[in-house]
Scaffold this active site. Structure first.
Site, PDB file in Angstrom:
ATOM      1  N   LYS A 158       3.440   5.625 -10.344  1.00 15.85           N
ATOM      2  CA  LYS A 158       4.161   4.584 -11.087  1.00 15.85           C
ATOM      3  C   LYS A 158       3.197   3.727 -11.907  1.00 15.85           C
ATOM      4  O   LYS A 158       3.397   3.518 -13.102  1.00 15.85           O
ATOM      5  CB  LYS A 158       4.927   3.721 -10.070  1.00 15.85           C
ATOM      6  CG  LYS A 158       5.937   2.768 -10.674  1.00 15.85           C
ATOM      7  CD  LYS A 158       6.867   2.216  -9.591  1.00 15.85           C
ATOM      8  CE  LYS A 158       6.090   1.537  -8.482  1.00 15.85           C
ATOM      9  NZ  LYS A 158       6.945   0.998  -7.428  1.00 15.85           N
ATOM     10  N   GLU A 184       4.176  -9.411  -6.213  1.00 10.15           N
ATOM     11  CA  GLU A 184       3.155  -8.355  -6.156  1.00 10.15           C
ATOM     12  C   GLU A 184       2.196  -8.590  -5.002  1.00 10.15           C
ATOM     13  O   GLU A 184       1.923  -9.725  -4.644  1.00 10.15           O
ATOM     14  CB  GLU A 184       2.326  -8.399  -7.444  1.00 10.15           C
ATOM     15  CG  GLU A 184       2.842  -7.527  -8.551  1.00 10.15           C
ATOM     16  CD  GLU A 184       2.692  -6.057  -8.230  1.00 10.15           C
ATOM     17  OE1 GLU A 184       1.560  -5.573  -8.089  1.00 10.15           O
ATOM     18  OE2 GLU A 184       3.720  -5.381  -8.105  1.00 10.15           O
ATOM     19  N   ARG A 185       1.651  -7.505  -4.463  1.00  6.78           N
ATOM     20  CA  ARG A 185       0.521  -7.653  -3.541  1.00  6.78           C
ATOM     21  C   ARG A 185      -0.709  -8.003  -4.388  1.00  6.78           C
ATOM     22  O   ARG A 185      -0.903  -7.435  -5.454  1.00  6.78           O
ATOM     23  CB  ARG A 185       0.263  -6.336  -2.808  1.00  6.78           C
ATOM     24  CG  ARG A 185       1.416  -5.889  -1.951  1.00  6.78           C
ATOM     25  CD  ARG A 185       1.257  -4.426  -1.552  1.00  6.78           C
ATOM     26  NE  ARG A 185       2.454  -3.938  -0.897  1.00  6.78           N
ATOM     27  CZ  ARG A 185       3.518  -3.474  -1.545  1.00  6.78           C
ATOM     28  NH1 ARG A 185       3.531  -3.449  -2.868  1.00  6.78           N
ATOM     29  NH2 ARG A 185       4.578  -3.042  -0.892  1.00  6.78           N
TER      30      ARG A 185
END
Length: 498
Positions: A158, A184-185
């Protein structure tokens, strides 16, 4: 200014929800008020309780905030920097740089709460947004100024696909890319930043993160902040903008948390009653105007693979193309690992893409669907049991599958294969010639990881002396990735999104 002299007092703190009493003028909805030591805690007003009290949601942690503390009204909503100075930089929801570099100079600060472009200024033309990626341009063309959903689990490519689109956007359109990480991480943000730097696309890019560890208020507003930056490049500089959002579901989730904290009664399945309005407020600003276009590619997580989930239903209504990534194709080494039959686009109509392109795309889908039906027979009885016609059809489908793979600029350093940018004309010509059996006698491996179709001839010539007896020297295509794919069979998301 008199507006900035307006002070209030904290009357209640419940997690991220803060109530403030103002003796004088009550701040309007969406106003930003500052509290705590050195005014570090930013609170966005979301509700006016009565003539003297407002309730807001804190956009950063409320540790150290106590009743009786002074609150300063900034006199306006949350603002972010816009201008050429923000290019190649990474920001948080407040517009503060988080890439360990000094704050950008020569910028203008604009509010994140802006109206969508009026209908009269929108472009009514349906134009194709060429990505330079064969499989997307041929089977699921993206719309310039449209929104595409990218469905996929972890490890199916992705981020690589997003990186490649950013690279091609800079090359093709001379545009700007915006990456917005919602929930998001921080590890992913760090990796993406370095990947972009190595790929050489950072000078035309802006990154904005509301990370997973931040309060819901920050995650809920980071999408609007990214859009404000994107709108500057579209409206002021008349440039095309590619806006990548990862993940749009986390925006809805953050809204659900904020709604629950504010004491609103939840709607179906626990979602906020205002979900449709909030999502539309974000999505409708992504539009194609006479000045330029914001084209958006959004990662979409579907809860429990249930496409009737309200979050998925509301998101789908905004998308013009759906790209489904498949772990099965990734395990076979067919990159980009897009499920060719499940992915679709509203642009794939004869009126928009033309009669030839439409009929060709339909013929490709028909050939691949026929191959899918025959796979069980081939697995049980072998190719020998198929009729000559079916055998030809399988050969065409397998050559098409390999032709629709492509070496990416973003993965040059790992694969050692030079990246290829393929025009739509070359992609269509190649597919048409394969369907006409022009390359019937060529080995399948000649079509794997090439650009235009003529490269297959050169590849076949160079491969022939080495091993002329092998009709399809393709063992290395899926061996290594297959091992990786087998270790996580339950993570297949793309295959079950029907």
């Amino acid at each position: 200014m008199k507006l900035q002299d307006n002070y209030g007092v904290v009357t209640s703190v419940r997690g991220s929800v803060v109530d403030v009493r103002f003796q004088g003028r009550l701040p309007p909805i969406f106003s930003l008020v500052l509290a705590g030591k050195e005014e570090r805690i930013a609170i966005e007003v979301l509700m006016q309780l009565d003539a003297k009290h407002v309730r807001g949601i804190a956009l950063n942690p409320t540790q150290g905030l106590a009743r009786g503390m002074a609150v300063k009204d900034t006199g306006g909503p949350l603002k972010v920097p816009v201008g050429k100075g923000i290019l190649s930089r990474m920001f948080d929801v407040f517009g503060n740089p988080i890439d360990r570099q000094p704050a950008p100079a020569d910028v203008e600060w604009r509010t994140i709460h802006r109206a969508p472009p009026p209908l009269v200024s929108r472009s009514t033309k349906s134009e194709i947004f060429e990505t330079g990626i064969k499989v997307i341009d041929v089977l699921m063309p993206l719309e310039r100024g449209g929104k595409a959903g990218l469905f996929g689990g972890a490890g199916v490519g992705k981020t690589v696909l997003l990186t490649e689109m950013i690279h091609n956007m800079v090359g093709h359109q001379k545009g700007v890319s915006m990456f917005c990480g919602i929930g998001e991480r921080c590890r992913e943000g760090e990796e993406l930043y370095h990947d972009m730097k190595e790929a050489g696309v950072l000078p035309h890019m802006v990154m904005l993160f509301g990370q997973m560890n931040e309060p819901p208020g920050a995650r809920f507003r980071v999408g609007l902040a990214a859009l404000t930056m994107a709108e500057y490049f579209r409206d002021d500089e008349h440039r095309d903008v590619l806006l990548l959002i990862d993940n749009i579901f986390r925006f809805i989730q953050a809204g659900m948390e904020v709604s629950g904290l504010m004491g609103q009664m939840p709607s179906r399945l626990g979602y906020q009653p205002t979900m449709g309005t909030e999502l539309s407020g974000l999505e409708e600003r992504i539009a194609n105007t006479d000045a330029g276009a914001i084209t958006s590619i959004q990662a979409v997580y579907v809860p429990a693979d249930d496409l009737t989930d309200p979050a998925a239903v509301h998101t789908f209504s905004h998308l013009s193309a759906s790209i489904v990534l498949s772990r099965k194709r990734a395990s076979e080494g067919l990159y980009p690992a897009i499920d060719l039959l499940q992915s679709n686009s509203k642009m794939a109509t004869p009126a928009i893409i033309g009669q030839r392109h439409y009929l060709l795309a339909q013929e490709i889908r028909k050939t691949l669907a026929h191959y899918e039906e025959l796979k069980d027979i081939i697995a049980m009885l072998g190719m020998e049991q198929l009729s000559p016609e079916d055998r030809n059809s399988v050969g065409r489908a397998r050559r098409l599958e390999r032709f629709l793979t492509q070496p990416f600029f973003a993965t040059e350093q790992f694969s050692g294969i030079k990246g290829k940018d393929v025009t739509l004309k070359d992609a269509l010509d190649g597919s048409e010639r394969i369907l006409k059996d022009e390359f019937k006698d060529y080995p399948e491996s000649a079509f794997y990881m090439i650009g235009a179709i003529d490269e297959a001839k050169e590849k076949a010539k160079s491969a022939q002396p080495a091993n002329p007896a092998d009709p399809a020297p393709n063992p290395k295509v899926g061996v290594k990735p297959q091992v990786a794919g087998k270790s996580k069979p339950t993570a297949l998301k793309g295959g079950s999104l029907h």
